[in-house]
Design a protein around this motif. Structure first.
Motif, PDB file in Angstrom:
ATOM      1  N   MET A   1      55.392  39.978  24.764  1.00  0.00           N
ATOM      2  CA  MET A   1      56.481  39.714  24.040  1.00  0.00           C
ATOM      3  C   MET A   1      55.776  38.282  23.596  1.00  0.00           C
ATOM      4  O   MET A   1      55.405  37.361  24.173  1.00  0.00           O
ATOM      5  N   THR A   2      56.153  38.076  22.306  1.00  0.00           N
ATOM      6  CA  THR A   2      55.764  36.805  21.600  1.00  0.00           C
ATOM      7  C   THR A   2      56.846  36.047  21.068  1.00  0.00           C
ATOM      8  O   THR A   2      57.714  36.776  20.610  1.00  0.00           O
ATOM      9  N   ASN A   3      56.822  34.650  21.001  1.00  0.00           N
ATOM     10  CA  ASN A   3      58.028  34.010  20.641  1.00  0.00           C
ATOM     11  C   ASN A   3      57.296  33.164  19.601  1.00  0.00           C
ATOM     12  O   ASN A   3      56.718  31.967  19.729  1.00  0.00           O
ATOM     13  N   GLN A   4      57.834  33.400  18.448  1.00  0.00           N
ATOM     14  CA  GLN A   4      57.163  32.483  17.291  1.00  0.00           C
ATOM     15  C   GLN A   4      57.978  31.566  16.880  1.00  0.00           C
ATOM     16  O   GLN A   4      59.370  31.537  16.753  1.00  0.00           O
ATOM     17  N   THR A   5      57.765  30.203  16.829  1.00  0.00           N
ATOM     18  CA  THR A   5      58.657  29.090  16.476  1.00  0.00           C
ATOM     19  C   THR A   5      58.660  28.720  15.007  1.00  0.00           C
ATOM     20  O   THR A   5      57.644  29.188  14.123  1.00  0.00           O
ATOM     21  N   ALA A   6      59.788  28.292  14.443  1.00  0.00           N
ATOM     22  CA  ALA A   6      59.921  27.980  13.064  1.00  0.00           C
ATOM     23  C   ALA A   6      58.921  27.001  12.389  1.00  0.00           C
ATOM     24  O   ALA A   6      58.665  26.829  11.492  1.00  0.00           O
ATOM     25  N   SER A   7      58.663  25.966  13.592  1.00  0.00           N
ATOM     26  CA  SER A   7      57.885  24.837  13.022  1.00  0.00           C
ATOM     27  C   SER A   7      56.732  24.431  14.145  1.00  0.00           C
ATOM     28  O   SER A   7      57.242  24.709  15.187  1.00  0.00           O
ATOM     29  N   SER A   8      55.607  23.801  13.836  1.00  0.00           N
ATOM     30  CA  SER A   8      54.779  23.293  14.641  1.00  0.00           C
ATOM     31  C   SER A   8      55.150  22.106  15.610  1.00  0.00           C
ATOM     32  O   SER A   8      54.993  21.725  16.682  1.00  0.00           O
ATOM     33  N   ARG A   9      56.364  21.553  14.908  1.00  0.00           N
ATOM     34  CA  ARG A   9      56.814  20.184  15.621  1.00  0.00           C
ATOM     35  C   ARG A   9      58.313  20.617  16.541  1.00  0.00           C
ATOM     36  O   ARG A   9      59.014  21.495  15.850  1.00  0.00           O
ATOM     37  N   PRO A  10      58.402  20.065  17.555  1.00  0.00           N
ATOM     38  CA  PRO A  10      59.525  20.341  18.130  1.00  0.00           C
ATOM     39  C   PRO A  10      60.905  19.676  17.766  1.00  0.00           C
ATOM     40  O   PRO A  10      60.609  18.656  16.836  1.00  0.00           O
ATOM     41  N   THR A  11      62.059  20.272  17.675  1.00  0.00           N
ATOM     42  CA  THR A  11      63.318  19.655  16.911  1.00  0.00           C
ATOM     43  C   THR A  11      64.041  19.032  18.214  1.00  0.00           C
ATOM     44  O   THR A  11      65.051  18.279  17.585  1.00  0.00           O
ATOM     45  N   HIS A  12      63.858  19.247  19.318  1.00  0.00           N
ATOM     46  CA  HIS A  12      64.661  18.716  20.586  1.00  0.00           C
ATOM     47  C   HIS A  12      63.602  18.087  21.502  1.00  0.00           C
ATOM     48  O   HIS A  12      62.606  18.615  21.756  1.00  0.00           O
ATOM     49  N   ARG A  13      64.189  17.096  22.091  1.00  0.00           N
ATOM     50  CA  ARG A  13      63.312  16.335  23.352  1.00  0.00           C
ATOM     51  C   ARG A  13      64.190  16.971  24.578  1.00  0.00           C
ATOM     52  O   ARG A  13      65.372  16.893  24.541  1.00  0.00           O
ATOM     53  N   ILE A  14      63.609  17.160  25.659  1.00  0.00           N
ATOM     54  CA  ILE A  14      64.254  17.295  26.924  1.00  0.00           C
ATOM     55  C   ILE A  14      64.040  16.184  27.917  1.00  0.00           C
ATOM     56  O   ILE A  14      62.934  15.528  27.821  1.00  0.00           O
TER      57      ILE A  14
ATOM     58  N   ILE B   1      69.363  17.921  26.786  1.00  0.00           N
ATOM     59  CA  ILE B   1      68.582  18.252  25.685  1.00  0.00           C
ATOM     60  C   ILE B   1      68.992  17.631  24.419  1.00  0.00           C
ATOM     61  O   ILE B   1      70.405  17.813  24.364  1.00  0.00           O
ATOM     62  N   ARG B   2      68.389  16.875  23.661  1.00  0.00           N
ATOM     63  CA  ARG B   2      68.767  16.052  22.444  1.00  0.00           C
ATOM     64  C   ARG B   2      67.944  16.361  21.239  1.00  0.00           C
ATOM     65  O   ARG B   2      66.717  16.636  21.359  1.00  0.00           O
ATOM     66  N   GLU B   3      68.596  16.455  20.254  1.00  0.00           N
ATOM     67  CA  GLU B   3      68.017  16.727  18.803  1.00  0.00           C
ATOM     68  C   GLU B   3      67.179  15.433  18.458  1.00  0.00           C
ATOM     69  O   GLU B   3      67.588  14.120  18.898  1.00  0.00           O
ATOM     70  N   ILE B   4      65.865  15.641  18.087  1.00  0.00           N
ATOM     71  CA  ILE B   4      65.095  14.418  17.770  1.00  0.00           C
ATOM     72  C   ILE B   4      65.520  13.830  16.550  1.00  0.00           C
ATOM     73  O   ILE B   4      66.029  14.332  15.546  1.00  0.00           O
ATOM     74  N   ASP B   5      65.586  12.437  16.584  1.00  0.00           N
ATOM     75  CA  ASP B   5      66.024  11.578  15.594  1.00  0.00           C
ATOM     76  C   ASP B   5      64.730  11.120  14.985  1.00  0.00           C
ATOM     77  O   ASP B   5      63.794  10.189  15.493  1.00  0.00           O
TER      78      ASP B   5
END
Length: 69
Positions: A1-14, A57-61
């Motif tokens: 199973m592969t999970n392709q991400t929409a972007s190479s940059r993360p959208t959230h920080r943990i 988990i917070r959205e990246i500003d």
């Protein structure tokens, strides 16, 4: 199973959030990316908290991230 991400940059920080008296200490421990199909997320953890920390988990500003560099 592969999970392709929409972007190479993360959208959230943990973060691992702990308390020291009345002060909260936020430690970045990873990042999160949404899947391109919008039905899930992939995450990468740099470490695991073992001290009972709350995981947040917070959205990246983007503006704050640029100022931190």
């Amino acid at each position: 199973m592969t999970n392709q991400t929409a972007s190479s940059r993360p959208t959230h920080r943990i973060y691992a959030v702990t308390k020291n008296g009345s002060k909260k200490i936020w430690r970045s421990i990873g990042a999160l990316w949404p899947h391109s199909d919008g039905k899930g997320f992939s995450h990468k953890l740099d470490c695991l908290p073992l001290n009972g920390a709350e995981i947040v988990i917070r959205e990246i500003d983007a503006e704050a991230e640029e100022g931190a560099r």
